[in-house]
Every structure is written in structure tokens, then in C-alpha cells.
Design a protein around this motif. Structure first.
Motif, PDB file in Angstrom:
ATOM      1  N   PRO A 146       4.597  -0.260 -11.016  1.00 23.20           N
ATOM      2  CA  PRO A 146       5.282  -0.159  -9.417  1.00 23.20           C
ATOM      3  C   PRO A 146       5.537  -1.811  -8.948  1.00 23.20           C
ATOM      4  CG  PRO A 146       2.709  -0.697  -9.742  1.00 23.20           C
ATOM      5  CD  PRO A 146       3.422  -0.509 -10.204  1.00 23.20           C
ATOM      6  N   THR A 147       6.977  -1.272  -7.753  1.00 25.43           N
ATOM      7  CA  THR A 147       7.293  -2.373  -7.522  1.00 25.43           C
ATOM      8  C   THR A 147       6.524  -3.039  -6.064  1.00 25.43           C
ATOM      9  OG1 THR A 147       9.632  -1.842  -8.178  1.00 25.43           O
ATOM     10  CG2 THR A 147       9.867  -3.326  -6.805  1.00 25.43           C
ATOM     11  N   LEU A 148       6.165  -4.118  -6.271  1.00 23.86           N
ATOM     12  CA  LEU A 148       5.460  -4.587  -5.732  1.00 23.86           C
ATOM     13  C   LEU A 148       5.898  -5.756  -4.586  1.00 23.86           C
ATOM     14  CD1 LEU A 148       1.670  -3.233  -6.377  1.00 23.86           C
ATOM     15  CD2 LEU A 148       3.272  -2.368  -5.005  1.00 23.86           C
ATOM     16  N   ALA A 149       5.371  -6.314  -3.251  1.00 27.71           N
ATOM     17  CA  ALA A 149       5.820  -7.161  -3.754  1.00 27.71           C
ATOM     18  C   ALA A 149       5.406  -8.285  -4.089  1.00 27.71           C
ATOM     19  CB  ALA A 149       5.917  -7.799  -1.876  1.00 27.71           C
ATOM     20  N   ARG A 166      -8.110   7.919  -4.459  1.00 25.48           N
ATOM     21  CA  ARG A 166      -8.538   7.467  -3.735  1.00 25.48           C
ATOM     22  C   ARG A 166      -9.607   6.141  -4.561  1.00 25.48           C
ATOM     23  NH1 ARG A 166      -8.908  11.749   0.062  1.00 25.48           N
ATOM     24  NH2 ARG A 166     -11.224  12.043  -1.015  1.00 25.48           N
ATOM     25  N   ARG A 167     -10.094   7.209  -5.231  1.00 26.62           N
ATOM     26  CA  ARG A 167     -10.045   5.324  -6.566  1.00 26.62           C
ATOM     27  C   ARG A 167      -9.638   4.667  -7.020  1.00 26.62           C
ATOM     28  NH1 ARG A 167     -15.448   9.534  -8.811  1.00 26.62           N
ATOM     29  NH2 ARG A 167     -15.596  10.774  -6.961  1.00 26.62           N
ATOM     30  N   MET A 168      -8.440   5.549  -8.062  1.00 28.17           N
ATOM     31  CA  MET A 168      -8.046   4.322  -8.587  1.00 28.17           C
ATOM     32  C   MET A 168      -7.536   3.436  -7.423  1.00 28.17           C
ATOM     33  SD  MET A 168      -6.233   7.980 -10.531  1.00 28.17           S
ATOM     34  CE  MET A 168      -5.337   6.742 -12.209  1.00 28.17           C
ATOM     35  N   ARG A 169      -6.691   3.858  -6.309  1.00 29.58           N
ATOM     36  CA  ARG A 169      -5.708   3.216  -5.272  1.00 29.58           C
ATOM     37  C   ARG A 169      -6.439   2.263  -4.584  1.00 29.58           C
ATOM     38  NH1 ARG A 169      -5.717   5.606   0.327  1.00 29.58           N
ATOM     39  NH2 ARG A 169      -8.095   5.257  -0.229  1.00 29.58           N
ATOM     40  N   ASP A 170      -8.381   2.396  -4.359  1.00 28.25           N
ATOM     41  CA  ASP A 170      -9.474   0.906  -4.463  1.00 28.25           C
ATOM     42  C   ASP A 170      -9.273   0.274  -4.952  1.00 28.25           C
ATOM     43  OD1 ASP A 170      -8.984   2.719  -1.921  1.00 28.25           O
ATOM     44  OD2 ASP A 170     -10.735   3.523  -2.220  1.00 28.25           O
ATOM     45  N   GLU A 217       0.917  -0.367   0.116  1.00 25.78           N
ATOM     46  CA  GLU A 217       0.083   0.193  -0.029  1.00 25.78           C
ATOM     47  C   GLU A 217       0.863   1.189   0.616  1.00 25.78           C
ATOM     48  OE1 GLU A 217      -3.813  -1.956   2.931  1.00 25.78           O
ATOM     49  OE2 GLU A 217      -2.025  -0.061   3.865  1.00 25.78           O
ATOM     50  N   ILE A 218       2.593   1.428   0.937  1.00 25.09           N
ATOM     51  CA  ILE A 218       2.706   2.441   0.574  1.00 25.09           C
ATOM     52  C   ILE A 218       3.633   2.607  -0.409  1.00 25.09           C
ATOM     53  CG2 ILE A 218       4.971   3.416   1.983  1.00 25.09           C
ATOM     54  CD1 ILE A 218       3.951   1.831   4.338  1.00 25.09           C
ATOM     55  N   ARG A 219       3.965   1.580  -1.133  1.00 22.61           N
ATOM     56  CA  ARG A 219       4.556   1.456  -2.713  1.00 22.61           C
ATOM     57  C   ARG A 219       3.147   2.214  -3.313  1.00 22.61           C
ATOM     58  NH1 ARG A 219       7.087  -3.520  -1.355  1.00 22.61           N
ATOM     59  NH2 ARG A 219       9.166  -2.482  -1.247  1.00 22.61           N
ATOM     60  N   LEU A 220       2.174   1.893  -3.298  1.00 21.47           N
ATOM     61  CA  LEU A 220       1.003   2.346  -4.596  1.00 21.47           C
ATOM     62  C   LEU A 220       1.151   3.320  -4.016  1.00 21.47           C
ATOM     63  CD1 LEU A 220      -1.185   1.187  -6.834  1.00 21.47           C
ATOM     64  CD2 LEU A 220      -2.273   0.949  -4.524  1.00 21.47           C
ATOM     65  N   GLU A 221       1.239   3.919  -3.007  1.00 18.40           N
ATOM     66  CA  GLU A 221       0.557   5.668  -2.622  1.00 18.40           C
ATOM     67  C   GLU A 221       1.604   6.215  -3.205  1.00 18.40           C
ATOM     68  OE1 GLU A 221      -1.561   7.612  -1.549  1.00 18.40           O
ATOM     69  OE2 GLU A 221      -3.378   5.322  -0.137  1.00 18.40           O
ATOM     70  N   LEU A 268       3.623   9.796  -7.936  1.00 22.36           N
ATOM     71  CA  LEU A 268       4.367   9.880  -9.027  1.00 22.36           C
ATOM     72  C   LEU A 268       3.853   9.899 -10.167  1.00 22.36           C
ATOM     73  CD1 LEU A 268       7.600  10.488 -10.139  1.00 22.36           C
ATOM     74  CD2 LEU A 268       8.020   7.575 -10.212  1.00 22.36           C
ATOM     75  N   ALA A 269       2.906   9.203 -11.217  1.00 22.61           N
ATOM     76  CA  ALA A 269       2.432   8.709 -11.408  1.00 22.61           C
ATOM     77  C   ALA A 269       1.383   9.918 -11.966  1.00 22.61           C
ATOM     78  CB  ALA A 269       1.829   7.415 -11.822  1.00 22.61           C
ATOM     79  N   ARG A 270       0.963  10.749 -10.974  1.00 23.62           N
ATOM     80  CA  ARG A 270       0.022  11.649 -11.075  1.00 23.62           C
ATOM     81  C   ARG A 270       1.237  13.352 -11.777  1.00 23.62           C
ATOM     82  NH1 ARG A 270      -1.011  15.838  -6.282  1.00 23.62           N
ATOM     83  NH2 ARG A 270      -3.937  16.541  -7.135  1.00 23.62           N
TER      84      ARG A 270
END
Length: 376
Positions: A370-373, A330-334, A298-302, A307-309
Motif C-alpha cells: 500500500p501507499t502509506l505516508a 478487521r483482524r488483518m487491519r489491526d 488508515e483510509i489507504r490501508l482499508e 483490493l487485496a481481498r
């Protein structure tokens, strides 16, 4: 400039404005604890400026006919408050709005710029400061104060022409109307169904109470919006599930449960709660696990969305606050977290944002995921 403070003058202004398809508009008003009081309406068809004294003129039906004509376009700068006042006083609503502040934000990184700044940037004219804080209720208004009010729309036709040309070249002219309407009448956040994971401490309930909470979540989502307003608040549902009240009286003693509602619906609801709890105790029910307070995904995605923005808005030359405000992020993240698919973030881009951003966002997802686990 012509000051209009009589019925005859308003009739003359109506005749002069009657053939216009575009109005350049501003207002002056006073704010206090009771609300906002409309004091002046400055309006032009691009040739002559009329300053309508809305304190001395109580009947503005003639002005309403001009402002409410079919197909009319209102041009304003940062006009949300002006539109609110005009719609309330005139009882008409524009079909098209061109907000010069929003138009500028569709052309570069700057969002909430002032009118003098925009006039200088586009036209090279320095407007003087002076009368923003003056009393607009006093009468008669000094000539200098009236001149200041006129200056607010004197340059709107030239700003409109310059901005329209730039937007047209980028294929964004229609976007300014959509974005201006959105700013004037923001759409409420969509009501999302209540979910079990909205209750962080649900994992502390035993299996019978967890089953009762699951029942309450489904029950609440099945209510109509009107029924939801009369029902217990959603945060109270956890307490109801934990206590498992046996009857309406016990239900009414729980903080947040309206007594009248409990009297009308309590017996039926508590019977259903008892049934849900009993069935869970007699089945292979799997208790909920405690949710984590944070995860590196979640931290990496935020961080990635931030950065994407920045990258997308720089690439497209548009202000981030306009194109991708926090509510859209927020809608994109969710959407991404729910589907575990980065491209799902594009589902939050609708209307003019979809036309402007969706293709570039999808390309950015492929270019810089993104770099995600866990794979997303």
C-alpha cells in the motif's frame, strides 16, 4: 421415497442406513417467536430417500444412532440451521460436515447460492419452486409437498461427487470440512485485552485521573472472565477514573456500577485508585494525547485490504465472503496497524485460510504494497 411415521418404519430405516458412512440430509421446519420446530428429516445413504416425520415420532433414538455413528459424514446444502435442529433433537454431533454451498464457494466467486441454482449449474436440471412457504406442520402432508421435500436431497449425492472431484483437483477437499464446521459452529471473536486507547476521551482527563484509568485497565485485564461479568462495564471505567470516588458509597452512585459489587469491592478499589492518582501527581507523568478520528494511512490501508481481498480471491478462485469475511479483514487491519508491518496481516489467517491464502497474501504484499505516508 419412503415416508417414516411409525416406530416400525423407523426401525426399518435404521437398518437400511446402518452401514452408511455418508448421509445426505435436509430438514423442514416451522419458525415462530418461540423458536424453530423440526417437522421432517429427509435422509438418504445415496440410494433411497427416507422422510422422517418428527412430529408423529417423538422417540428418535434409532435415528440418533445412525446420525451419531463414529466417522459419519453429513452432506447438506446451506446446512447451518439443519445441523442446529438435528443436534438439538437427536443429541448427536457430526464428526464431518460437507456443505455443498460452501464447497461451491471454495471453487469460485459465488457464496450464498441456492440449491436449485447449484443443481442447474452442475447437473443441468431445473428444479421447480413451489412449497417453501407451505405449512409443514399439517398432517397428512400432500404427495406434492412430500415430493418437494425429497427433491431437496435427491440431487445431493451427484452434487457431492462433482464438487468433491473439483475440490480434490485443487487440493481443497479438506478445506470444505473445516469451513463447513466453522459455518455450523462459528468461533466467537477472541477476547482481546482492554487497552487505554479504547477510551477515546481519556485525553481529557487530568494526569491523576489518567493514571487511575491506566490502573483500571490493568486491573480489569487481570480479572477472570467470570469476575469481568460481575464487574462494572468497561465503558463505565472512564467515569470512575474521572470522578475518583473516595469510597464504596460514592462508587455505587456512578451509573453502570452494580451496587452489590461496589459494596463487596468498593473500599479496596477506591483506595487503589487514590494511590494510583497520587503517585501520578507526584511523578513525571505524561498525559495522553487526543487520538485522531481518522488518518490517511488508515483510509489507504482499508482500501488496500479491500483490493487485496478481491485480487487474491480472483487469483485463487474462491468466494471473498467465505475466504476473507469482514471479521478476518478487521483482524488483518489491526495486526498491520499495531506492528506497522504489512506482512503481519497474515497472522489473522489460521487453519484452512492459512493453507489456502497465506502464501498468496505474502506474495501480494511484496508485489503491491500500500501507499502509506509512514512506512509500513
Amino acid at each position: 421415497m419412503q415416508l417414516i411415521d411409525s416406530s416400525a418404519g423407523l426401525a426399518a430405516a435404521e437398518r437400511a442406513l446402518n452401514g452408511a458412512t455418508r448421509l445426505f440430509v435436509d430438514t423442514e421446519f416451522e419458525s415462530n417467536r418461540q423458536g424453530k420446530l423440526l417437522c421432517l428429516v429427509q435422509v438418504s445413504q445415496g440410494q433411497q430417500v427416507f422422510v422422517i416425520d418428527t412430529l408423529r415420532l417423538q422417540n428418535l433414538a434409532k435415528l440418533a444412532r445412525v446420525f451419531g455413528r463414529a466417522g459419519i459424514e453429513w452432506v447438506l446444502h446451506a446446512g447451518s440451521q439443519d445441523i442446529e435442529l438435528l443436534v438439538d433433537r437427536l443429541g448427536v454431533r457430526p464428526e464431518r460436515i460437507f456443505d455443498t454451498q460452501i464447497a461451491w464457494a471454495l471453487l469460485g466467486p459465488e457464496h450464498s447460492v441456492s440449491l436449485p441454482y447449484l443443481v442447474y449449474r452442475l447437473l443441468g436440471v431445473r428444479l421447480r419452486k413451489g412449497y417453501q412457504a407451505d405449512d409443514w406442520k399439517r398432517r397428512p402432508l400432500p404427495a406434492d409437498q412430500l415430493a418437494y421435500a425429497c427433491a431437496d436431497i435427491e440431487y445431493l449425492p451427484a452434487l457431492h461427487a462433482s464438487l468433491s472431484q473439483r475440490l480434490e483437483q485443487l487440493g481443497r477437499l479438506e478445506a470444505v470440512f473445516d469451513a463447513s464446521r466453522e459455518a455450523a459452529w462459528p468461533e466467537p471473536e477472541p477476547a482481546l485485552p482492554l487497552r487505554l486507547d479504547a477510551f477515546r476521551n481519556a485525553w481529557q482527563l487530568d494526569r491523576g485521573s489518567q493514571a487511575a484509568l491506566r490502573f483500571l485497565v490493568d486491573w480489569y485485564n487481570a480479572l477472570s472472565p467470570e469476575e469481568q461479568t460481575r464487574a462494572p462495564e468497561t465503558k463505565t471505567l472512564l467515569s470512575i477514573a474521572a470522578r475518583l470516588p473516595a469510597n464504596a458509597d460514592e462508587l455505587a452512585r456512578i451509573k453502570g456500577v452494580p451496587r452489590r459489587w461496589a459494596a463487596d469491592h468498593g473500599e479496596h478499589l477506591t483506595a487503589q485508585l487514590a494511590r494510583a492518582s497520587t503517585e501520578a501527581d507526584n511523578s513525571g507523568f505524561n498525559p495522553a494525547e487526543p487520538p485522531s478520528y481518522a488518518s490517511y494511512d488508515e483510509i489507504r490501508l482499508e482500501a488496500w485490504l479491500g483490493l487485496a481481498r478481491a485480487e487474491l480471491c480472483a487469483e485463487l478462485s474462491v468466494a471473498p465472503e467465505l475466504a476473507l469475511p469482514q471479521r478476518i479483514l478487521r483482524r488483518m487491519r489491526d495486526a498491520i496497524l499495531k506492528s506497522r508491518d504489512i506482512a503481519a496481516g497474515a497472522s489473522a489467517l489460521v487453519g484452512w485460510r492459512e493453507r489456502l491464502l497465506a502464501t498468496s497474501f505474502e506474495a501480494y504484499c511484496r508485489r503491491a504494497p500500500p501507499t502509506l505516508a509512514a512506512p509500513v
